[in-house]
Enzyme design. Structure first.
Site, PDB file in Angstrom:
ATOM      1  N   ASP A   1       3.809  -6.740   4.633  1.00  0.00           N
ATOM      2  CA  ASP A   1       3.521  -7.591   5.780  1.00  0.00           C
ATOM      3  C   ASP A   1       4.720  -8.725   5.638  1.00  0.00           C
ATOM      4  O   ASP A   1       4.432 -10.152   4.929  1.00  0.00           O
ATOM      5  CB  ASP A   1       2.267  -8.391   5.533  1.00  0.00           C
ATOM      6  CG  ASP A   1       0.879  -7.122   5.447  1.00  0.00           C
ATOM      7  OD1 ASP A   1       1.206  -6.167   6.470  1.00  0.00           O
ATOM      8  OD2 ASP A   1      -0.270  -7.471   4.948  1.00  0.00           O
TER       9      ASP A   1
ATOM     10  N   GLU B   1      -0.979   0.217  -2.912  1.00  0.00           N
ATOM     11  CA  GLU B   1      -0.765  -0.967  -4.604  1.00  0.00           C
ATOM     12  C   GLU B   1      -1.378  -0.580  -5.733  1.00  0.00           C
ATOM     13  O   GLU B   1      -1.301  -0.521  -6.970  1.00  0.00           O
ATOM     14  CB  GLU B   1      -0.282  -2.174  -4.525  1.00  0.00           C
ATOM     15  CG  GLU B   1       0.039  -2.276  -3.284  1.00  0.00           C
ATOM     16  CD  GLU B   1       0.717  -1.901  -1.565  1.00  0.00           C
ATOM     17  OE1 GLU B   1      -1.305  -2.507  -1.721  1.00  0.00           O
ATOM     18  OE2 GLU B   1       0.766  -1.819  -0.950  1.00  0.00           O
TER      19      GLU B   1
ATOM     20  N   ASP C   1      -1.478   3.224   3.835  1.00  0.00           N
ATOM     21  CA  ASP C   1      -1.695   1.276   3.983  1.00  0.00           C
ATOM     22  C   ASP C   1      -2.339   1.113   2.666  1.00  0.00           C
ATOM     23  O   ASP C   1      -3.497   1.714   1.814  1.00  0.00           O
ATOM     24  CB  ASP C   1      -2.420   0.645   4.845  1.00  0.00           C
ATOM     25  CG  ASP C   1      -1.971  -0.322   5.040  1.00  0.00           C
ATOM     26  OD1 ASP C   1      -1.296  -0.939   3.864  1.00  0.00           O
ATOM     27  OD2 ASP C   1      -2.664  -1.908   5.549  1.00  0.00           O
TER      28      ASP C   1
HETATM   29  O1  MIG Z   1      -4.910  -6.107   4.793  1.00  0.00           O
HETATM   30  O2  MIG Z   1      -4.410  -2.146   8.701  1.00  0.00           O
HETATM   31  O3  MIG Z   1       0.581  -3.857   5.350  1.00  0.00           O
HETATM   32  O4  MIG Z   1       0.933  -3.598   8.530  1.00  0.00           O
HETATM   33  O5  MIG Z   1      -1.493  -3.853   9.855  1.00  0.00           O
HETATM   34  C1  MIG Z   1      -4.244  -6.146   5.878  1.00  0.00           C
HETATM   35  C2  MIG Z   1      -4.108  -3.947   8.746  1.00  0.00           C
HETATM   36  C3  MIG Z   1      -4.074  -4.075   5.760  1.00  0.00           C
HETATM   37  C4  MIG Z   1      -1.789  -4.359   6.328  1.00  0.00           C
HETATM   38  C5  MIG Z   1      -0.003  -2.996   6.175  1.00  0.00           C
HETATM   39  C6  MIG Z   1      -0.480  -3.772   7.867  1.00  0.00           C
HETATM   40  C7  MIG Z   1      -1.841  -2.534   8.461  1.00  0.00           C
HETATM   41  C8  MIG Z   1      -2.953  -3.812   7.865  1.00  0.00           C
HETATM   42  N1  MIG Z   1      -2.966  -3.940   6.495  1.00  0.00           N
END
Ligand code: MIG
Length: 801
Positions: free
Chosen positions: A489, A417, A414
């Site tokens: 998201d 980017e 996650d």
């Molecule tokens: O700032 O890990 O897209 O799927 O549950 C949010 C918490 C961070 C973003 C991801 C989401 C995940 C969440 N993450």
């Protein structure tokens, strides 16, 4: 400048204003060809304005164009895995133009000024430079302006909002954390800069391999006179694809950028996630409830709260005190655990090894001068690994031992980017080393991909001979070699549910077959109806994962009342019945790049209805199932069926295509249609892919008047033993004219888990007599279907009627 000019006009005259303006402010178009020479297989055109235009051929229908200042070394590409060049068949030097020929393409380079046009082997024009602008520079920016025809459509570009046909739209690639993105938001999380142009009879494709912030404009704001793409920096470096079909385009593009490996079978099962299961007790009780309620499920997730203070590569000592016991009991239930990993490494010198070793080894991205860049994320102030370096990727990969030793087999990447609170990491932050040093401007769009690569390569070696499952949010072309993608998201709305299929279908065009969205939506709470509908679509989504944000209603199927749980269970069961078909489709994707979810633009490219906004979300799931995403509020919906005959899945009603129909779409019956002559192997419902089932393949064939073939594929679903020949492959054919269904000889050493075949014939001529390998066989009529069973022998099996 203005001040000086007004005070001292003389100085102004002396400053070479013109060249400053030319370099930075006013654009400049490529000039005339001055000289042509060849270095190995690359043809170089030097121009009057000192550009070096290089044209080379990688395959008969794949040509590379690279435009730089002279002697700019060729950077290795993160996307491209092929680097052998071929010779052109011929170079014809004319007064006004030079023609280069391959077996499939003719490239005509006009000399004054230099402009390039591409033709197919029949001499039909495909695409080319816009005559007045061609390739233009403006400061560091470089743009290719191209001719646009009246009938032209564009598809592709991966994870992009907007319509299937991108004509009239424009887009930016700059990987972005985009929580709750709107219907037209751009950019999103990933950069997949490959598109396919479609004219009334012809197609072509272009992959712009440049990781700087890039832009694509398909005739938006240019009054349909031209289209263009370019980047803020780097090299004009594109691959032109001349294959004459969309499927051929995808094959060639994935030949160039690589294909995904066959994923572990369990990753194709139902995946339950939420942000977060706060303790291993909670997680186990969800897993237990799946089994108790007979909801098939293969995967459950740990989101960030399993860690100790959000430190990556740690477990929370109180809430996840015994992770090995956790994965052992999941394993006993036939389930796998996937854990999230973020790139940020908490600044914590108190015994936290990833930070200590990363800092000591200078593994973090840095400011000029070497001070590590600090940004804030979940763990607080953090540093970020420089995944562009091999040594860093290896080190990152080894860190997964704390997860793999505890039985984790899937890894969710996650925030890559990369995201930091505030989103604006300074652009001068540096990556790479020595002469390979680049700044965020060039590294941002490939950062997530390199994290996924490090994760994949590291965990693959830690899991010995077993296949890891990797899921990433950010990506660049070629990501399919390492990871699946989910679309970040999204929101709990019907619009988002429908958008999901445009995103997934588009990513399929750009080489990524394994994609998914948060089923039910990440942000907000879906209505029970939306949840039920979305789950029914989930069954036809390559990655079938339900997820939601902290604080939201649980998405587990039992949270929506008993009636809705029944419906959701049925949808998940449908997925499990289809796994033999789906796994074979993934095998095909690994061999050809053809995706699982196929926009109708792949098989029905020149049918305009496919691009109609009422039908653009439709797709084929595998070769034979047409799925129409329908909003949860519509209980009857217009569905376009392309040419040919179709059967409604479930009741076998036969419908002639090439028209739109009104299809009933109650919540318990998503409009899914089967193409006539379809061959779809299914199985009985199992609770997990670890369950071998009853050993009976349900081989479904729907009668049609054309012949068809299905490449059935099976292996252990877990390991790389298939590379040693431990696979089971056989072609299954349906031939209506010869009145024969054939299961060809099995190839490979693997023993199928199906000891027998139940052949289920839909819409076959009533009253037919059947023989199996010459022996007459009894048919059981069962409503509209006829059923005949036989042993699944490895030799050729012929069924005739
Ligand atoms: O700032 O890990 O897209 O799927 O549950 C949010 C918490 C961070 C973003 C991801 C989401 C995940 C969440 N993450």
């Amino acid at each position: 400048m203005k001040y000086i000019a007004s005070v001292c006009p003389l100085i102004m005259l002396l400053i070479p204003l013109k060249s400053v303006a030319q370099d930075d402010l006013i654009s400049r178009q490529i000039g005339a060809v001055k000289e042509i020479h060849q270095v190995d297989q690359v043809v170089h055109f030097s121009t009057s304005d000192n550009e070096d235009v290089q044209i080379s051929v990688l395959a008969p229908a794949i040509v590379r164009v690279r435009i730089t200042a002279p002697d700019v070394p060729v950077n290795p590409s993160y996307a491209v895995v092929q680097n052998c060049l071929l010779d052109f068949n011929k170079m014809i030097k004319g007064d006004k133009e030079i023609t280069l020929l391959t077996d499939s393409l003719k490239i005509v380079v006009q000399k004054k000024p230099l402009r390039i046009d591409f033709f197919n082997s029949k001499g039909e024009w495909l695409d080319g430079d816009e005559p007045s602008l061609g390739v233009s520079r403006q400061g560091k920016e470089i743009t290719s302006f191209r001719k646009l025809t009246n009938d032209e459509k564009f598809i592709g570009l991966g994870e992009k909002t907007g319509p299937l046909n991108r004509r009239g739209q424009s887009y930016v690639n700059w990987n972005t954390d985009a929580p709750g993105y709107g219907m037209n938001a751009d950019p999103l999380y990933s950069t997949l800069p490959y598109f396919i142009g479609i004219q009334s009879k012809r197609v072509f494709g272009i992959f712009f391999d440049n990781s700087h912030k890039s832009f694509f404009n398909f005739g938006g704001s240019t009054d349909d006179t031209m289209y263009f793409f370019g980047a803020e920096g780097g090299v004009m470096n594109y691959y032109f694809f001349g294959s004459s079909s969309v499927a051929g385009q995808i094959k060639d593009y994935t030949w160039l950028t690589g294909r995904m490996e066959i994923p572990p079978l369990w990753s194709l099962g139902y995946q339950q996630c939420r942000y977060s299961y706060m303790s291993q007790q909670q997680l186990l009780s969800v897993a237990g409830r799946m089994r108790q309620d007979s909801i098939p499920c293969d995967v459950i997730y740990c989101d960030i709260d399993y860690m100790n203070g959000y430190r990556v590569f740690t477990w929370n000592p109180t809430t996840y005190a015994n992770p090995k016991a956790l994965t052992d009991s999941l394993k006993a239930k036939g389930m796998h655990l996937v854990t999230i990993i973020d790139p940020g490494i908490k600044i914590d010198s108190n015994g936290y090894q990833p930070y200590i070793t990363g800092l000591k080894s200078h593994f973090f991205v840095r400011y000029p001068g070497g001070k590590p860049y600090t940004g804030s994320v979940w763990a607080g102030r953090s540093h970020f690994p420089d995944f562009t370096r091999d040594s860093v990727r290896k080190w990152w990969g080894r860190n997964f031992k704390v997860l793999t030793d505890n039985g984790v087999t899937g890894f969710w990447n996650d925030m890559n980017e990369p995201a930091a609170w505030g989103q604006n990491i300074p652009l001068l932050v540096e990556f790479g080393e020595g002469k390979n040093t680049v700044t965020l401007k060039e590294a941002r769009n490939i950062y997530g991909m390199q994290m996924a690569r490090a994760t994949f390569e590291g965990t693959r070696s830690l899991l010995n001979n077993n296949r890891p499952f990797v899921l990433t949010r950010a990506a660049y072309s070629g990501i399919q070699r390492y990871s699946a993608i989910w679309t970040g998201d999204n929101n709990s709305t019907n619009d988002h549910m429908l958008l999901a299929y445009r995103l997934i279908n588009s990513m399929g065009l750009t080489g990524v077959p394994f994609d998914g969205v948060d089923i039910g939506g990440f942000i907000g709470n879906p209505s029970p109806e939306l949840m039920v509908r979305w789950m029914s679509l989930g069954a036809y989504t390559p990655l079938f994962r339900s997820h939601t944000a902290k604080g939201n209603t649980s998405h587990e199927p039992w949270s929506w009342g008993e009636d809705n749980e029944i419906l959701m269970r049925q949808s998940i069961q449908t997925r499990y019945r289809l796994l033999p078909y789906l796994y074979s489709a993934f095998f095909e994707a690994s061999e050809t790049g053809i995706p699982i979810n196929r926009t109708l633009a792949i098989d029905y490219t020149h049918d305009n209805e496919v691009y109609n906004s009422s039908f653009e979300n439709e797709f084929l799931f595998g070769s034979y199932m047409l799925v129409a995403p329908v909003s949860s509020s519509d209980k009857v919906e217009q569905v376009y069926l392309p040419t040919g005959a179709w059967y409604r899945f479930g009741n076998d009603e036969k419908i002639e295509g090439n028209k739109a129909i009104w299809a009933a779409s109650p919540l318990n019956d998503l409009p899914v249609f089967i193409k006539a002559s379809a061959i779809i192997p299914m199985q009985n419902v199992i609770q997990s892919t670890a369950d071998k089932g009853d050993g009976i393949m349900h081989l479904n064939i729907w009668y049609g008047d054309i012949s068809s073939n299905f490449n059935y594929y099976e292996d252990d679903g877990l390991s790389y033993q298939y590379r040693q020949g431990d696979y089971y492959k056989r072609v299954i054919s349906f031939n209506p004219h010869g009145r024969e269904i054939t299961l060809q000889n099995v190839q490979g050493k693997y023993a199928s888990r199906f000891h027998s075949v139940k052949l289920i014939l839909h819409g076959f001529p009533a009253g037919s007599q059947y023989t199996i390998n010459g022996q007459s066989e009894k048919i059981v009529e069962n409503g509209l279907v006829q059923v005949v069973s036989f042993q699944n022998d490895n030799g050729k099996i012929s069924v005739r009627w």
